[in-house]
Write an enzyme that holds these catalytic residues in place. Structure first.
Site, short mmCIF file in Angstrom:
data_model
loop_
_atom_site.label_atom_id
_atom_site.label_comp_id
_atom_site.label_asym_id
_atom_site.label_seq_id
_atom_site.Cartn_x
_atom_site.Cartn_y
_atom_site.Cartn_z
N SER A 106 43.16 66.09 -7.90
CA SER A 106 42.98 65.87 -9.33
C SER A 106 41.66 66.49 -9.80
O SER A 106 41.49 67.70 -9.72
CB SER A 106 43.08 64.38 -9.65
OG SER A 106 43.15 64.17 -11.04
N HIS A 118 48.04 67.68 -12.15
CA HIS A 118 49.03 66.84 -12.86
C HIS A 118 49.84 67.74 -13.80
O HIS A 118 50.11 67.38 -14.96
CB HIS A 118 48.33 65.74 -13.68
CG HIS A 118 47.44 64.84 -12.89
ND1 HIS A 118 47.91 63.83 -12.08
CD2 HIS A 118 46.08 64.81 -12.78
CE1 HIS A 118 46.88 63.20 -11.52
NE2 HIS A 118 45.76 63.79 -11.92
N GLU A 150 51.84 66.92 -9.32
CA GLU A 150 51.40 65.78 -8.53
C GLU A 150 52.07 65.81 -7.15
O GLU A 150 53.17 66.33 -6.99
CB GLU A 150 51.71 64.48 -9.26
CG GLU A 150 50.90 64.32 -10.53
CD GLU A 150 51.22 63.05 -11.30
OE1 GLU A 150 52.15 62.32 -10.88
OE2 GLU A 150 50.56 62.79 -12.33
#
Length: 273
Positions: free
Chosen positions: A136, A178, A205
């Site tokens: 992330s 994401h 993801e």
């Protein structure tokens, strides 16, 4: 900012951006492969949880990597810039076979770590063979140009992305995470339109790009990696655009790569095996 130069006799370690929300229990393919690369039972994995405000983030990854077979794990308690100068913490980084940067807020990473001895050590260690993974926010900061925000949707716009300096472990990519889950194609296209030298990498993801020393990556995980290749781009209208205008970009290549696919960053070639 170029990646740190390798020393004679050393091969650069893997650079592994992960799109976030990586599977940790049922099929932890990404984290398991990272542990194996780092040496399995001989692995010494250092975790940098700086991006997260949750106090137990580092501890949770310590336990997770140990359960996956890592011999030693240690989370660096870096919450302010002065921590990133601590000699004891730097020693842990210098002894690591793998470094893992957790998710959270990209700007916490850049404002706390940017330009510090910890950031310099991460760059140097990767050049000397230490593998560096980030999930992330930790994935975003891997590249030289780090995406910190922007628009959702499909169409790139003049104000469609916000950028800040990253670690520069790779200066040919701009990375978003994401990706499909949060509909981020427009901001990645906006980033590429600023300078069509950069290859855009959009990570779903539970999906990672394992980039080896030859600058070829393998896709690992349950989703896909979107590759925006502007090497044949004939035009970007970013320079002429007014505030909020849609951007014209002509002659881009787009690849959607799932697990087992490869992409050669230097030669701009996708392979299925």
């Amino acid at each position: 900012m170029c990646p740190s130069p390798t020393n004679h006799g050393h091969s650069r370690g893997y650079v592994i951006p992960i799109g976030g929300a990586e599977e940790k229990i049922n099929n932890p393919d990404i984290l398991k492969k990272f542990v194996e690369l780092c040496g399995g039972k001989d692995a010494n994995i250092v975790i940098i949880p700086t991006a997260s405000k949750l106090e137990d983030t580092g501890e949770r990854y310590e336990k997770l990597f140990e359960e996956l077979g890592a011999g030693y794990t240690y989370s660096l308690p870096i919450t302010k810039r002065t921590d990133a100068k601590n000699e004891d913490l730097l020693q842990h980084l210098e002894e690591a076979t793998g470094i893992f940067i957790t998710g959270g807020n990209q700007l916490r990473l850049s404002t706390i770590l940017g330009g510090t001895p910890v950031a310099q050590t991460i760059r140097r260690q990767n050049a000397q063979g230490t593998h560096v993974a980030g999930t992330s926010a930790g994935a975003a900061i891997i590249s030289q140009h780090m995406i910190i925000g922007g628009s959702t949707g499909i169409v790139p716009t003049e104000d469609g992305v916000n950028l800040a300096p990253g670690l520069g472990l790779n200066n040919q990519l701009v990375i978003d995470q994401h990706f499909n889950q949060r509909n981020r194609l427009s901001r990645l296209l906006s980033a590429v339109s600023y300078n069509p030298f950069l290859i855009g990498i959009g990570l779903d993801e539970d999906t990672a790009a394992f980039i080896n020393a030859d600058n070829v990556f393998e896709v690992v995980g349950s989703g896909s990696v979107t590759v925006i290749d502007p090497s044949d781009c004939d035009h970007s209208s970013m320079a002429e655009a007014r505030r909020g205008d849609a951007i014209t970009i002509v002659n881009l290549k787009l690849h959607i790569l799932s697990a087992g696919s490869h992409f050669d960053i230097n030669n701009k070639v996708a392979n299925l095996d």
